[in-house]
Design a protein around this motif. Structure first.
Motif, PDB file in Angstrom:
ATOM      1  N   ALA A 294       0.840  -1.210   0.000  1.00  0.00           N
ATOM      2  CA  ALA A 294       0.000   0.000   0.000  1.00  0.00           C
ATOM      3  C   ALA A 294       0.870   1.253   0.000  1.00  0.00           C
ATOM      4  O   ALA A 294       0.607   2.214  -0.741  1.00  0.00           O
ATOM      5  CB  ALA A 294      -0.916  -0.024   1.223  1.00  0.00           C
ATOM      6  N   ALA A 295       1.942   1.240   0.818  1.00  0.00           N
ATOM      7  CA  ALA A 295       2.828   2.415   0.921  1.00  0.00           C
ATOM      8  C   ALA A 295       3.547   2.663  -0.400  1.00  0.00           C
ATOM      9  O   ALA A 295       3.678   3.814  -0.837  1.00  0.00           O
ATOM     10  CB  ALA A 295       3.827   2.191   2.050  1.00  0.00           C
ATOM     11  N   LEU A 296       4.011   1.586  -1.048  1.00  0.00           N
ATOM     12  CA  LEU A 296       4.695   1.741  -2.345  1.00  0.00           C
ATOM     13  C   LEU A 296       3.725   2.268  -3.395  1.00  0.00           C
ATOM     14  O   LEU A 296       4.071   3.137  -4.196  1.00  0.00           O
ATOM     15  CB  LEU A 296       5.273   0.395  -2.798  1.00  0.00           C
ATOM     16  CG  LEU A 296       6.467  -0.142  -2.006  1.00  0.00           C
ATOM     17  CD1 LEU A 296       6.806  -1.561  -2.431  1.00  0.00           C
ATOM     18  CD2 LEU A 296       7.694   0.760  -2.182  1.00  0.00           C
ATOM     19  N   GLY A 299       3.042   5.815  -2.998  1.00  0.00           N
ATOM     20  CA  GLY A 299       4.255   6.619  -3.196  1.00  0.00           C
ATOM     21  C   GLY A 299       4.734   7.316  -1.933  1.00  0.00           C
ATOM     22  O   GLY A 299       5.402   8.362  -2.016  1.00  0.00           O
ATOM     23  N   VAL A 300       4.413   6.789  -0.756  1.00  0.00           N
ATOM     24  CA  VAL A 300       4.827   7.464   0.479  1.00  0.00           C
ATOM     25  C   VAL A 300       6.184   6.945   0.974  1.00  0.00           C
ATOM     26  O   VAL A 300       6.724   7.438   1.950  1.00  0.00           O
ATOM     27  CB  VAL A 300       3.769   7.286   1.611  1.00  0.00           C
ATOM     28  CG1 VAL A 300       2.475   7.959   1.242  1.00  0.00           C
ATOM     29  CG2 VAL A 300       3.548   5.828   1.961  1.00  0.00           C
ATOM     30  N   VAL A 301       6.750   5.977   0.267  1.00  0.00           N
ATOM     31  CA  VAL A 301       8.043   5.422   0.651  1.00  0.00           C
ATOM     32  C   VAL A 301       8.686   4.776  -0.587  1.00  0.00           C
ATOM     33  O   VAL A 301       7.990   4.436  -1.539  1.00  0.00           O
ATOM     34  CB  VAL A 301       7.870   4.383   1.794  1.00  0.00           C
ATOM     35  CG1 VAL A 301       7.258   3.093   1.299  1.00  0.00           C
ATOM     36  CG2 VAL A 301       9.178   4.094   2.522  1.00  0.00           C
ATOM     37  N   THR A 302      10.007   4.681  -0.549  1.00  0.00           N
ATOM     38  CA  THR A 302      10.715   3.936  -1.614  1.00  0.00           C
ATOM     39  C   THR A 302      11.478   2.799  -0.960  1.00  0.00           C
ATOM     40  O   THR A 302      11.692   2.801   0.257  1.00  0.00           O
ATOM     41  CB  THR A 302      11.708   4.844  -2.370  1.00  0.00           C
ATOM     42  OG1 THR A 302      12.645   5.352  -1.420  1.00  0.00           O
ATOM     43  CG2 THR A 302      11.009   5.979  -3.074  1.00  0.00           C
ATOM     44  N   LEU A 303      11.896   1.861  -1.764  1.00  0.00           N
ATOM     45  CA  LEU A 303      12.578   0.685  -1.207  1.00  0.00           C
ATOM     46  C   LEU A 303      13.843   1.055  -0.451  1.00  0.00           C
ATOM     47  O   LEU A 303      14.177   0.461   0.573  1.00  0.00           O
ATOM     48  CB  LEU A 303      12.936  -0.294  -2.319  1.00  0.00           C
ATOM     49  CG  LEU A 303      11.806  -1.018  -3.039  1.00  0.00           C
ATOM     50  CD1 LEU A 303      12.376  -2.021  -4.030  1.00  0.00           C
ATOM     51  CD2 LEU A 303      10.905  -1.747  -2.064  1.00  0.00           C
ATOM     52  N   ASP A 304      14.540   2.065  -0.966  1.00  0.00           N
ATOM     53  CA  ASP A 304      15.845   2.398  -0.377  1.00  0.00           C
ATOM     54  C   ASP A 304      15.773   3.490   0.672  1.00  0.00           C
ATOM     55  O   ASP A 304      16.803   3.847   1.256  1.00  0.00           O
ATOM     56  CB  ASP A 304      16.818   2.802  -1.498  1.00  0.00           C
ATOM     57  CG  ASP A 304      17.046   1.650  -2.459  1.00  0.00           C
ATOM     58  OD1 ASP A 304      17.204   0.512  -1.962  1.00  0.00           O
ATOM     59  OD2 ASP A 304      17.008   1.859  -3.683  1.00  0.00           O
ATOM     60  N   GLU A 305      14.596   4.045   0.895  1.00  0.00           N
ATOM     61  CA  GLU A 305      14.494   5.114   1.904  1.00  0.00           C
ATOM     62  C   GLU A 305      14.882   4.583   3.282  1.00  0.00           C
ATOM     63  O   GLU A 305      14.464   3.492   3.676  1.00  0.00           O
ATOM     64  CB  GLU A 305      13.054   5.647   1.965  1.00  0.00           C
ATOM     65  CG  GLU A 305      12.914   6.802   2.943  1.00  0.00           C
ATOM     66  CD  GLU A 305      11.465   7.276   3.093  1.00  0.00           C
ATOM     67  OE1 GLU A 305      10.687   7.122   2.141  1.00  0.00           O
ATOM     68  OE2 GLU A 305      11.142   7.790   4.182  1.00  0.00           O
ATOM     69  N   ILE A 345       7.717  -0.135  10.235  1.00  0.00           N
ATOM     70  CA  ILE A 345       6.487  -0.206   9.420  1.00  0.00           C
ATOM     71  C   ILE A 345       5.413   0.726   9.991  1.00  0.00           C
ATOM     72  O   ILE A 345       4.630   1.313   9.236  1.00  0.00           O
ATOM     73  CB  ILE A 345       5.966  -1.654   9.270  1.00  0.00           C
ATOM     74  CG1 ILE A 345       4.861  -1.755   8.190  1.00  0.00           C
ATOM     75  CG2 ILE A 345       5.433  -2.229  10.575  1.00  0.00           C
ATOM     76  CD1 ILE A 345       5.334  -1.585   6.801  1.00  0.00           C
ATOM     77  N   ALA A 346       5.409   0.893  11.334  1.00  0.00           N
ATOM     78  CA  ALA A 346       4.417   1.795  11.944  1.00  0.00           C
ATOM     79  C   ALA A 346       4.674   3.235  11.493  1.00  0.00           C
ATOM     80  O   ALA A 346       3.721   3.980  11.204  1.00  0.00           O
ATOM     81  CB  ALA A 346       4.482   1.681  13.464  1.00  0.00           C
ATOM     82  N   ILE A 347       5.964   3.611  11.405  1.00  0.00           N
ATOM     83  CA  ILE A 347       6.309   4.975  10.956  1.00  0.00           C
ATOM     84  C   ILE A 347       5.799   5.198   9.526  1.00  0.00           C
ATOM     85  O   ILE A 347       5.199   6.233   9.207  1.00  0.00           O
ATOM     86  CB  ILE A 347       7.846   5.191  11.063  1.00  0.00           C
ATOM     87  CG1 ILE A 347       8.262   5.266  12.541  1.00  0.00           C
ATOM     88  CG2 ILE A 347       8.295   6.435  10.297  1.00  0.00           C
ATOM     89  CD1 ILE A 347       9.761   5.159  12.795  1.00  0.00           C
ATOM     90  N   VAL A 348       6.006   4.197   8.671  1.00  0.00           N
ATOM     91  CA  VAL A 348       5.569   4.321   7.268  1.00  0.00           C
ATOM     92  C   VAL A 348       4.038   4.312   7.179  1.00  0.00           C
ATOM     93  O   VAL A 348       3.443   5.085   6.425  1.00  0.00           O
ATOM     94  CB  VAL A 348       6.193   3.189   6.411  1.00  0.00           C
ATOM     95  CG1 VAL A 348       5.645   3.216   4.991  1.00  0.00           C
ATOM     96  CG2 VAL A 348       7.710   3.320   6.391  1.00  0.00           C
ATOM     97  N   ALA A 349       3.405   3.435   7.975  1.00  0.00           N
ATOM     98  CA  ALA A 349       1.934   3.320   7.921  1.00  0.00           C
ATOM     99  C   ALA A 349       1.267   4.623   8.339  1.00  0.00           C
ATOM    100  O   ALA A 349       0.189   4.955   7.833  1.00  0.00           O
ATOM    101  CB  ALA A 349       1.478   2.181   8.822  1.00  0.00           C
ATOM    102  N   LYS A 350       1.901   5.385   9.220  1.00  0.00           N
ATOM    103  CA  LYS A 350       1.307   6.656   9.666  1.00  0.00           C
ATOM    104  C   LYS A 350       1.177   7.633   8.495  1.00  0.00           C
ATOM    105  O   LYS A 350       0.327   8.508   8.501  1.00  0.00           O
ATOM    106  CB  LYS A 350       2.148   7.263  10.800  1.00  0.00           C
ATOM    107  CG  LYS A 350       1.758   6.697  12.168  1.00  0.00           C
ATOM    108  CD  LYS A 350       2.453   7.374  13.310  1.00  0.00           C
ATOM    109  CE  LYS A 350       2.059   8.832  13.490  1.00  0.00           C
ATOM    110  NZ  LYS A 350       0.647   9.027  13.823  1.00  0.00           N
ATOM    111  N   ARG A 351       2.042   7.446   7.491  1.00  0.00           N
ATOM    112  CA  ARG A 351       1.953   8.306   6.302  1.00  0.00           C
ATOM    113  C   ARG A 351       0.728   7.929   5.448  1.00  0.00           C
ATOM    114  O   ARG A 351       0.242   8.714   4.658  1.00  0.00           O
ATOM    115  CB  ARG A 351       3.219   8.152   5.442  1.00  0.00           C
ATOM    116  CG  ARG A 351       4.496   8.517   6.174  1.00  0.00           C
ATOM    117  CD  ARG A 351       5.690   8.211   5.266  1.00  0.00           C
ATOM    118  NE  ARG A 351       6.953   8.293   5.998  1.00  0.00           N
ATOM    119  CZ  ARG A 351       8.107   7.846   5.525  1.00  0.00           C
ATOM    120  NH1 ARG A 351       8.166   7.297   4.334  1.00  0.00           N
ATOM    121  NH2 ARG A 351       9.213   7.964   6.234  1.00  0.00           N
ATOM    122  N   LEU A 352       0.290   6.681   5.611  1.00  0.00           N
ATOM    123  CA  LEU A 352      -0.866   6.220   4.808  1.00  0.00           C
ATOM    124  C   LEU A 352      -2.194   6.646   5.411  1.00  0.00           C
ATOM    125  O   LEU A 352      -3.170   6.872   4.704  1.00  0.00           O
ATOM    126  CB  LEU A 352      -0.862   4.685   4.724  1.00  0.00           C
ATOM    127  CG  LEU A 352       0.079   4.022   3.737  1.00  0.00           C
ATOM    128  CD1 LEU A 352       0.172   2.536   4.012  1.00  0.00           C
ATOM    129  CD2 LEU A 352      -0.390   4.259   2.306  1.00  0.00           C
TER     130      LEU A 352
END
Lengths: 545, 93
Positions: A294-296, A299-305, A345-352
């Motif tokens: 979902a994050a990819l 576009g809220v994260v990239t693989l290498d971020e 993953i929680a940090i990234v999910a907060k962007r979603l």
């Protein structure tokens, strides 16, 4: 004076007349007065209406050679209570061999039919034959035989009247039973079981064999592997599913505890469940894969971020405590998933934010898969209107969301087949699978998530699942079980789900174990070995060498 | 003479029609019974087939075969690494 011969002949004539009169009166009563009654009686004797069901259809596996369910004859004992010639002998016999029938006989003394017992064992048949009591009669009935006992939870079983009770036997009952044909037979008193003429009143439909997508050999092999792993970890529950992501065909669907459909006398109904579809669980970190997809896609994260995972096993985000197994510092998003870091993953999910809910439902969670299997549990995704501050964090690593094992296989199939959420299939109907016009996810996001899964297998928690010469893409999950409203840290669910690829060959395998016994156990030590062994058996069986 | 001949032929023809009708009906019933007997035979053979199929599958039982292979033939499960794919063009063959 009258001559005596005239008198005698007169008497004879009078008697003859009287007899003919009596016959004529009788004929009048039979032919005219009671004609309707006798006509009805004659009709009943000459014309018999019979409804005949076709034999229940056989069930085959995907090869069309291995039977999964077929018919067999069994013997039942019955008596006619209102016509018993020797009731004392019958009661004495029943008291010593079939005590439950004695009370039944007392209640049904005036009934025209009573079963003593149905589906008798050969020993019981012998006992009845040896007793040689004319009042006790035997009749043959049809029942089911299931050659592959380890497919019991999938195939299900029938009741004493051969009607589907569980599994495929229940969901395809109409197909397997067919429709009865009603005949009218012309008979006479001496024709016995023969007839002179037969007319079809209502033409029924014959039942036709059912071909399942199950591979019986693979089902057995997966069952044995699951049985061994459950024995090793003293676990009582586990499941394995193997699915073709291109067609949605389910090749193997194993769940333990299970039952032998041929031995249903002392059956625990809970064991008849096909837990791959009837139970939904909060599966934990396996859902990181879907949160990452979902994050990819958004576009809220990239693989290498690089994500700052706080270099701690416990930290607080928005005042909510998050625990993770290993402390990691700044690591790439690829490694966040591979190392299964909850904080990352929680940090990234907060962007979603709320979009995570939309993505989970888009992937088929929270609704039935379309398999039409009895008792399918659709699972649950917590709706945004019910969210607490914890919810977005929990949803990112597989809590506040529950799914059955089939839904996990379906979502992984979607990743494998280029983004199409396919309807799982157990029946082979010869039809090509229908794909939606547009994939649900872009090729870039899917390639990204596949790369993460491959990285998880080569460098992360699923290293044991690696196979030289094959592309194995896995995700593991160890989740605390919810017991009496609290998450129990000792009782866990262990899952390993993945895609196995080589050239055009693709399979999705999900291995699941509930409550393993041992110290410091994770999915990597419980579910991954099961995944690996099932995958190996599958590759050898399907000759992908 | 002509009249009596005509009556004889007329009666004979009708009698033969009646005979043929009865014969047809008898043959029909005979064939019907024979068909029913065959149907019953087919049903009994079907039951025998079911019985034999059941025996076949009991003999083909996966568990029994695996147990026999392990205990009587000392066989062990094949691992993927133990399998070597041999090409028809392999010069070592």
């Amino acid at each position: 004076m009258i001559h005596p011969y005239k008198l005698r002949s007169g008497i004879v004539f009078f008697i003859c007349c009287l007899l003919f009169t009596i016959i004529a009166i009788n004929l009048y009563f039979i032919q005219v007065y009671n004609s309707a009654f006798y006509m009805h009686l004659a009709e009943q004797q000459h014309h018999v209406t019979v409804s005949q069901y076709p034999p229940r259809a056989d069930i085959y596996d995907r090869t069309g050679k291995q039977l999964l369910a077929c018919n067999k004859e069994c013997v039942s004992a019955f008596l006619i209570p209102n016509e018993l010639k020797n009731p004392e002998a019958v009661t004495a016999f029943l008291r010593s061999h079939f005590p439950q029938a004695v009370a039944q006989l007392k209640k049904q003394k005036r009934k025209p039919f009573m079963y003593i017992r149905r589906k008798l064992t050969p020993e019981q048949v012998n006992v009845i034959k040896q007793a040689n009591i004319p009042d006790i009669k035997l009749l043959t009935e049809s029942t089911r035989y299931y050659p592959l006992a380890c497919a019991g939870t999938v195939i299900g079983m029938t009741d004493i009247d051969n009607k589907g009770l569980a599994g495929i036997e229940l969901s395809c009952d109409a197909h397997l039973t067919g429709e009865p044909t009603t005949y009218s037979l012309d008979k006479d008193a001496r024709s016995g079981c023969f007839y002179f003429n037969r007319e079809t009143h209502i033409s029924g439909n014959p039942s036709s064999p059912l071909y399942l997508s199950i591979d019986s050999d693979l089902q057995f092999l997966a069952y044995k592997e699951l049985e061994q792993i459950l024995a090793k970890f003293k676990s009582k529950e586990g499941s394995v599913i193997i699915m073709d992501p291109k067609t949605g065909e389910i090749l193997t669907m194993v769940s333990i505890p299970d039952f032998d459909p041929n031995e249903t006398n002392e059956l625990d109904p809970a064991n008849t469940k096909n837990r791959v579809v009837t139970e939904s669980y909060e599966l934990g970190s396996v859902f990181k894969e879907f949160a990452a997809l979902a994050a990819l896609e958004e576009g809220v994260v990239t693989l290498d971020e690089e994500i700052d995972c706080k270099n701690a096993e416990t930290c607080f985000i928005d005042g909510r405590r998050i625990n993770t197994t290993h402390a990691d510092g700044r690591i790439s998003f690829r490694d966040v998933i591979a190392r299964s870091n909850n904080i990352g993953i929680a940090i990234v999910a907060k962007r979603l934010q709320h979009k995570i809910y939309e993505h989970y439902t888009r992937m088929g969670f929270g609704k039935k898969s379309g398999l039409s299997f009895p008792g399918e549990n659709p699972g649950f995704v917590n709706k945004p209107e019910n969210w607490s501050k914890q919810s977005i964090i929990s949803l990112s690593y597989g809590y506040e969301v529950s799914a059955n094992i089939l839904q996990i296989a379906r979502a992984f199939s979607m990743i494998a087949n280029g983004g199409y959420l396919i309807t799982p299939k157990l029946k082979l109907d010869g039809k090509k699978p229908t794909f939606p016009s547009k994939p649900l996810y872009s090729a870039t996001s899917l390639d990204g998530i596949k790369e993460i899964m491959e990285h998880t297998t080569t460098h992360g928690t699923a290293k044991r699942a690696q196979k030289k010469g094959y592309k194995i893409m896995c995700k593991t999950g160890t989740a605390n079980m919810l017991v009496n409203g609290e998450y129990d840290k000792v009782r866990n669910l262990y899952t390993c789900a993945g895609i196995v690829e080589r050239d055009d060959y693709q399979r999705v395998v999900v291995a699941f174990v509930k409550e393993a016994t041992g110290y410091n156990l994770f999915a990597a030590t419980v579910a991954v070995p099961l995944f690996e062994r099932v995958t190996e058996a599958m590759l050898i069986h399907e000759r992908i060498i | 003479m002509k009249r009596s001949l005509f009556i004889s032929i007329f009666v004979a023809t009708h009698l033969s029609f009646v005979f043929l009708q009865i014969h047809k009906h008898t043959q029909f019933i005979k064939q019907s019974f024979s068909k029913q007997k065959n149907e019953r035979l087919l049903a009994s053979l079907e039951v025998k087939k079911q019985h034999l199929t059941q025996e076949l599958y009991i003999a083909k039982n996966h568990n029994a075969i695996q147990e026999f292979a392990k205990t009587h033939l000392n066989m062990a499960p094949v691992r993927l690494g133990q399998i070597k794919k041999v090409s028809h063009h392999d010069p070592s063959l």
